[in-house]
Write a protein that holds these residues in place. Structure first.
Motif, PDB file in Angstrom:
ATOM      1  N   ASP B 246       0.888  -1.227   0.046  1.00 49.21           N
ATOM      2  CA  ASP B 246      -0.042  -0.001  -0.166  1.00 49.21           C
ATOM      3  C   ASP B 246       0.957   1.264   0.058  1.00 49.21           C
ATOM      4  O   ASP B 246       0.120   2.287  -0.042  1.00 49.21           O
ATOM      5  CB  ASP B 246      -1.218   0.061   1.209  1.00 49.21           C
ATOM      6  CG  ASP B 246      -2.114   0.875   1.075  1.00 49.21           C
ATOM      7  OD1 ASP B 246      -2.644   0.745  -0.112  1.00 49.21           O
ATOM      8  OD2 ASP B 246      -2.652   1.464   1.821  1.00 49.21           O
ATOM      9  N   TYR B 247       2.313   0.946   0.027  1.00 52.75           N
ATOM     10  CA  TYR B 247       2.980   2.303   0.173  1.00 52.75           C
ATOM     11  C   TYR B 247       3.453   2.622  -1.259  1.00 52.75           C
ATOM     12  O   TYR B 247       4.244   3.356  -1.625  1.00 52.75           O
ATOM     13  CB  TYR B 247       4.299   2.029   0.887  1.00 52.75           C
ATOM     14  CG  TYR B 247       3.700   2.270   2.368  1.00 52.75           C
ATOM     15  CD1 TYR B 247       3.520   3.554   3.004  1.00 52.75           C
ATOM     16  CD2 TYR B 247       3.424   1.248   3.181  1.00 52.75           C
ATOM     17  CE1 TYR B 247       2.920   3.679   4.329  1.00 52.75           C
ATOM     18  CE2 TYR B 247       2.944   1.274   4.395  1.00 52.75           C
ATOM     19  CZ  TYR B 247       2.706   2.627   4.822  1.00 52.75           C
ATOM     20  OH  TYR B 247       2.276   2.621   6.232  1.00 52.75           O
ATOM     21  N   THR B 248       2.905   1.701  -2.376  1.00 54.12           N
ATOM     22  CA  THR B 248       2.945   2.098  -3.583  1.00 54.12           C
ATOM     23  C   THR B 248       1.838   2.808  -4.056  1.00 54.12           C
ATOM     24  O   THR B 248       0.884   2.642  -4.022  1.00 54.12           O
ATOM     25  CB  THR B 248       3.194   0.994  -4.564  1.00 54.12           C
ATOM     26  OG1 THR B 248       4.214  -0.012  -4.065  1.00 54.12           O
ATOM     27  CG2 THR B 248       3.339   1.048  -6.114  1.00 54.12           C
ATOM     28  N   TYR B 249       2.170   4.060  -4.826  1.00 57.39           N
ATOM     29  CA  TYR B 249       1.162   5.202  -5.166  1.00 57.39           C
ATOM     30  C   TYR B 249       1.009   5.074  -6.708  1.00 57.39           C
ATOM     31  O   TYR B 249       1.906   5.593  -7.578  1.00 57.39           O
ATOM     32  CB  TYR B 249       1.308   6.271  -4.635  1.00 57.39           C
ATOM     33  CG  TYR B 249       0.401   7.266  -4.865  1.00 57.39           C
ATOM     34  CD1 TYR B 249      -0.760   7.369  -4.078  1.00 57.39           C
ATOM     35  CD2 TYR B 249       0.549   8.317  -5.783  1.00 57.39           C
ATOM     36  CE1 TYR B 249      -1.566   8.512  -4.017  1.00 57.39           C
ATOM     37  CE2 TYR B 249      -0.269   9.312  -6.126  1.00 57.39           C
ATOM     38  CZ  TYR B 249      -1.346   9.361  -5.306  1.00 57.39           C
ATOM     39  OH  TYR B 249      -2.135  10.500  -5.287  1.00 57.39           O
ATOM     40  N   TYR B 250      -0.021   4.629  -7.048  1.00 57.50           N
ATOM     41  CA  TYR B 250      -0.265   4.451  -8.767  1.00 57.50           C
ATOM     42  C   TYR B 250       1.024   3.938  -9.126  1.00 57.50           C
ATOM     43  O   TYR B 250       1.533   4.708 -10.057  1.00 57.50           O
ATOM     44  CB  TYR B 250      -0.442   5.912  -9.036  1.00 57.50           C
ATOM     45  CG  TYR B 250      -2.088   6.106  -8.588  1.00 57.50           C
ATOM     46  CD1 TYR B 250      -3.074   6.167  -9.522  1.00 57.50           C
ATOM     47  CD2 TYR B 250      -2.413   6.877  -7.459  1.00 57.50           C
ATOM     48  CE1 TYR B 250      -4.252   6.555  -9.248  1.00 57.50           C
ATOM     49  CE2 TYR B 250      -3.476   7.134  -7.146  1.00 57.50           C
ATOM     50  CZ  TYR B 250      -4.459   7.086  -8.048  1.00 57.50           C
ATOM     51  OH  TYR B 250      -6.028   7.375  -7.610  1.00 57.50           O
TER      52      TYR B 250
END
Lengths: 170, 936
Positions: B246-250
């Motif tokens: 979830d720390y990947t953003y798009y």
């Protein structure tokens, strides 16, 4: 403790990355105001006036960044609402746009297709969600899952609806 | 109102909000609100104790009313009560109210702090987070005092939940910003740095903000964070887009954390350890490579996040300014963005290139984009983008392209937005002056500027063109000719008339040989504009006329006629009337010799920094003009400063202001223009207009003697001796003043007052107690001053002393030798560190330089003693030339610390010094330079 700030050309450390966040409608009605630095009510009112008139007078498809005094103003419109974030001069504009976007996503997730009315009637929730995301003008948590989890957890803590409904309305 | 309100609906609140929304007018809204306020007030005051729910509801209503923009003067107590509720929502609303309506009521703060203390020790993570948020939101000194020692413990305790750690880190950061003195470094410090290694990305994201701030203040103590940050960054950069969940953003891995890591690294010079440095360069290359890869998503969020990291990486590359390869790659990348379809990217590319233009490695690469940037100036729809394009053109300007850039800016000015015209005018004026190879081009440019955008040409600009024309005799004839031609236009701007009046009044004789511009033609041309002009311009023209009488005796009769007519000599404006009367009288009484002396050509203006540049700096902040300045300094070296033949104190002399008093005859004779005999004659003629007597002139004889020493005799005359002893620590100082009565007679009504004139009262805090009103003959009394430096300052406090000596009132004002250098703390450093810092302070505004003649012997030991007395550390083995002196120190003020570096280069043969100061604050460099130039 050795004091020494000659490493840095400017005195960055006494500043706050984000200064304020304002949400206002196309008619210039303020829907949410978050101030990350102490300010008098007078100053706040002046800034709100300046921001609404400046942002609302922008042509469509202009760039999303403005210079205002020593700050950068990053704004973006979502449906009928303008989100307007003021950041320090050396901060990253593109990332600030995504701070706004992430906040919209969080509101959206909580309210389910958030609209202006949700924010008007549940303004306190809008503040609580913002507090989970940002603190003192800095990012506290970027993960949508983590934030939602802690908002749900606090909702869980709440007393049941029935208990309230049994009370008189006024 | 919405059908369902999520969570705990407060129905009463929803009804109220909906009522307000239904109000048709502002008056109806106010009426409804007043009704509600009365209702709530009565509930709060009622005998029946309110239950938690009602209290919460009413407090929430009050909050809503406040956020609508109405004043709230009650309900604080009820909100504070909610804090100690054990129901979460009640507590939460209580904290929200407190956070929004901060009240400095100390009674209340104590109660709030109490509730916070309970929540912090509750071990309930949700309650702890609420409390930490409240501290961060309010951030007051009282809260810092109460919790500054507690929060670090929570932050590093082994059993603290991650979410609490995050809040604690940012809360501590907030307290550190408001009250750095209360947050004491300690055992927790090193553990905080290691949070960079924490498994929880959220903890790292929050902690790094704190670490960055602490490193800026204490770089040495936090030095280990560099290698930790590099390895964290490298792990993120090389991770696949899904690794970080979830720390990947798009599809971009941890953009916020990446940017913060890159920002943290900007607090330090490039890593010394080769392996770390190599790893970092690799990261930066990967980031630049990724920019070339096809996007993983079409969403703008993807490209924004990716480019945010790219721009931050470019900032770091620019900060290091040591990797030519990376700098050029960065420049090419930005070049691509200049043509991107996203307006935001074009805007940022223009902005970022401005900084690249200042690096010697990338300046040339930036210049290759000149056509694109000119095109942007012409075609961008958005004024803020055009503004950035203008900034970049200004930044990339040098001798090779100045003519092209100035021409483009001038042509753009014809259609430019009103909002940016004034700034454009300043920029054109500065570039024209800076890169003028021949001054006729300069004069043409400025006159064009007045023609095109006369309304936006500020005083500074036309003052400056006059200063330059007066100082350069090779351009005076050309200027007179050009301005004469410009004035022939049927409608010309008033600023043109001002410049024309001034220049023809001084140099009209240079073109008078041509019958087309004979003296009378010149005069008639000027006078034809007279009646359309404002009072200040008319005043200037009158002065030009009297100068004409001197230059061209044949115009005397015509001009006297003009001065004598009622509209001049009886003008209702005092200034105009006075000038007409005085000039008329001067022209009829004074002999030709006297006239020639009084009305002599203006002497050259002292060389000084362009006032236009100062104005632009004020308008844009110091960073904005640095770029070309830097370039300029690099190329021209010391020539700029060394060229002029300035005495040590010319900068203290004010430049004559052309509009205020062209000739300066009423207040003082122009410097060097009139011999004493003519001066006294003038006083006779205009005795009624003579200068007002100065009542008590400030005596500053002693002042400069105390810059490098703390003790001694400040003042002495036949009656009184004043001695000084002073000591300084950090930003505090104590000064002992000893007043000695040298006579055998008592001084009566002896009073002393210390004052901080003007701005100084905000910069310096000086406190003292009154002294005894009687000083016996031969006795000495003492006075103690407590001094606190709040921020840097340039003026000196004044000490006024009044007493009666044998019936006569004595009145004396002295400058107290409290100078900014008294708050120095010496900083020892090695040669390498020194040059590193020297380079980091390379913005032109951060440097002040002076070249001056030695006024004392150039004895090494004396010099050393003086430099040590200054308060800095004298660094050995730093400057490659052993003759030179190099010092370093930090000035301690209450608000901030200012790092200062000093270099003094003696030239024994020429008996000259060159002094250079670089400080992290511009005003400090300037002030120290002024003070020190008088010391050697």
């Amino acid at each position: 403790m050795q004091h020494d700030d000659t490493y840095c050309p400017s005195d960055l450390s006494l500043t706050h990355r984000m200064r304020f966040l304002l949400l206002f409608s196309r008619q210039g009605k303020l829907r949410l105001q978050k101030w990350f630095t102490p300010m008098t009510e007078r100053e706040k009112k002046k800034i709100i006036r300046d921001m609404t008139s400046m942002v609302l007078s922008r042509q469509p498809r202009s760039c999303n960044f403005l210079h205002w005094k020593d700050l950068k103003i990053i704004y973006k419109r979502y449906a009928s609402l303008y989100f307007c974030l003021a950041i320090e001069n050396q901060e990253n504009e593109l990332l600030a746009l995504e701070v706004i976007h992430r906040y919209v996503e969080l509101l959206d997730k909580y309210f389910g297709n958030v609209c202006e009315l949700d924010i008007i009637f549940n303004f306190e929730k809008a503040y609580f969600i913002l507090d989970e995301f940002l603190m003192g003008g800095e990012i506290q948590e970027t993960s949508k899952q983590m934030i939602n989890r802690s908002i749900e957890a606090s909702d869980m803590l709440q007393e049941t609806m029935e208990e309230y409904m049994s009370k008189p309305a006024f | 109102m919405p059908a369902v309100s999520k969570g705990d609906g407060m129905r009463g609140l929803a009804v109220f909000i909906s009522d307000i929304r239904n109000c048709k007018s502002k008056e109806a809204e106010i009426k409804r609100i007043n009704k509600e306020l009365a209702n709530i007030r009565s509930k709060f005051k009622g005998d029946k104790a309110l239950d938690g729910y009602s209290k919460k509801k009413y407090v929430c209503k009050l909050l809503f009313i406040f956020l609508l923009g109405h004043d709230i003067d009650f309900g604080h107590m009820e909100a504070v009560n909610l804090l100690s509720s054990n129901k979460y929502t009640e507590k939460q609303i209580g904290y929200l109210f407190i956070s929004v309506l901060v009240n400095s009521n100390s009674e209340l703060i104590r109660l709030i702090n109490n509730a916070i203390k309970n929540d912090l020790s509750s071990r309930n993570p949700t309650f702890m987070c609420l409390a930490l948020h409240c501290i961060a939101n309010v951030g007051s000194r009282e809260m810092a005092e109460a919790f500054a020692s507690e929060i670090p413990r929570i932050l590093v305790a082994g059993d603290t939940m991650d979410s609490v750690k995050q809040s604690a880190a940012l809360c501590l950061l907030r307290l550190y910003k408001t009250s750095p003195d209360l947050v004491l470094m300690g055992e927790w410090t090193s553990r905080v740095v290691h949070l960079l290694n924490d498994q929880h990305m959220g903890v790292v994201t929050a902690a790094i903000s704190l670490i960055t701030c602490l490193s800026q203040k204490n770089p040495d103590e936090f030095k280990t964070c560099v290698s930790l940050a590099v390895s964290r960054l490298s792990r993120i950069v090389s991770s696949a887009s899904t690794d970080l969940q979830d720390y990947t953003y798009y599809f971009v891995p941890a953009p916020w954390l990446s940017c913060k890591l890159l920002r943290l690294l900007q607090c330090y010079p490039p890593p010394e350890d080769g392996a770390v440095k190599g790893r970092l360069v690799e990261c930066l290359e990967t980031i630049l490579n990724k920019a070339q890869e096809p996007p993983k998503s079409k969403k703008v969020q993807h490209s924004n996040a990716k480019n945010a990291i790219l721009f931050e990486a470019i900032s770091l590359i620019i900060h290091y300014d040591s990797e030519p390869n990376l700098l050029v790659r960065a420049c090419n990348q930005l070049g691509q963005f200049l043509q991107h379809r996203e307006t935001n990217l074009r805007y940022l590319a223009l902005e970022s290139m401005c900084t690249l233009a200042s690096s010697e490695f990338s300046h040339e690469a930036v210049k290759t984009h000149i056509e694109t940037v000119i095109n942007a100036l012409k075609t961008e729809r958005d004024v803020s983008v055009r503004q950035r394009a203008a900034d970049l053109l200004y930044a990339m300007c040098d001798r090779s392209n100045a003519k092209q850039i100035v021409a483009e800016m001038l042509s753009y000015l014809e259609t430019a937005d009103y909002s940016i015209r004034e700034e454009m005018v300043l920029k054109v004026a500065i570039l024209a002056e800076k890169y003028a190879v021949d001054y006729s081009w300069y004069v043409d440019t400025i006159l064009n500027l007045i023609r095109i955008a006369g309304d936006y040409v500020s005083e500074e600009v036309w003052y400056r063109v006059i200063q330059i024309v007066i100082n350069r005799d090779d351009v005076q004839g050309y200027a007179a000719k050009t301005v004469f031609e410009a004035l022939q236009a049927p409608a010309c701007h008033e600023n043109m008339v001002k410049v024309g009046g001034y220049i023809l009044g001084e140099f009209g004789n240079l073109i008078a040989g041509d019958p087309r511009s004979s003296p009378l033609v010149q005069f008639n041309l000027l006078h034809s504009k007279f009646h359309l002009c404002s009072v200040p311009t008319r005043a200037l023209l009158l002065s030009a006329y009297i100068k004409f009488i001197n230059l061209f005796p044949e115009t005397k009769a015509t001009i006297q006629e003009v001065l004598r007519c009622d509209s001049q000599i009886r003008n209702s404006d005092v200034e105009l009337q006075q000038r007409a009367v005085e000039y008329l009288k001067l022209s009829s009484i004074a002999s030709t010799d006297v006239l020639a002396t009084v009305l002599e050509e203006m002497p050259p203006f002292p060389e000084r920094e362009s006032s236009i540049l100062a104005k632009l700096k004020k308008k844009k902040g110091p960073g904005a003009v640095s770029v070309t300045e830097l370039e300029d300094n690099k190329r021209e070296g010391g020539e700029l400063n060394g060229g002029g033949e300035r005495g040590p104190d010319t900068s203290a002399m004010s430049t004559p202001s052309p509009s205020a008093d062209l000739l300066g005859i009423r207040s003082a004779v122009p410097v060097g223009a009139a011999p004493a005999s003519a001066g006294s004659l003038l006083v006779d003629v205009f005795s009624e207009a003579g200068p007002a007597a100065v009542s008590a002139a400030v005596n500053d004889d002693g002042f400069l003697r105390f810059v490098c020493k703390n003790n001694g005799v400040l003042f002495e005359n036949q009656l009184l001796q004043i001695g000084i002893k002073s000591e300084y620590r950090q930003n505090l100082g104590r000064m002992y003043l000893f007043y000695g009565n040298k006579t055998s007679v008592q001084f009566a009504s002896f009073t002393t007052t210390v004052s901080c004139p003007g701005e100084l009262q905000l910069q310096l805090n000086v406190q003292t107690k009154p002294v005894e009103p009687l000083v016996e003959g031969g006795a000495q009394i003492q006075q103690v001053l407590n001094i606190e430096c709040l921020t840097d300052f340039s003026e000196a406090p004044l000490l006024n002393i009044k007493f009666r000596y044998g019936g006569a009132l004595q009145n004396l004002t002295l400058k107290l030798p409290v100078t900014i250098n008294k708050f120095f703390q010496p900083t020892e450093m090695a040669s390498q560190d020194f040059f590193q810092r020297w380079k980091q302070l390379s913005q032109p505004t951060q440097e002040a330089q002076k070249i001056f003649k030695a006024s004392h012997g150039m004895d090494t030991e004396v010099l050393k003693a003086k430099l040590l007395g200054l308060g800095t550390a004298l660094l050995d083995n730093v400057d490659p030339n052993p003759e030179n002196y190099v010092c370093a120190g930090v000035i301690q003020t209450k608000g901030q610390q200012v790092g200062c570096l000093l270099r003094l280069e003696p030239n024994a043969q020429a008996q000259m010094y060159r002094l250079t100061l670089r400080c992290s604050k511009d005003s400090v460099s300037k002030r120290l330079c002024e003070l020190l130039a008088e010391q050697f």
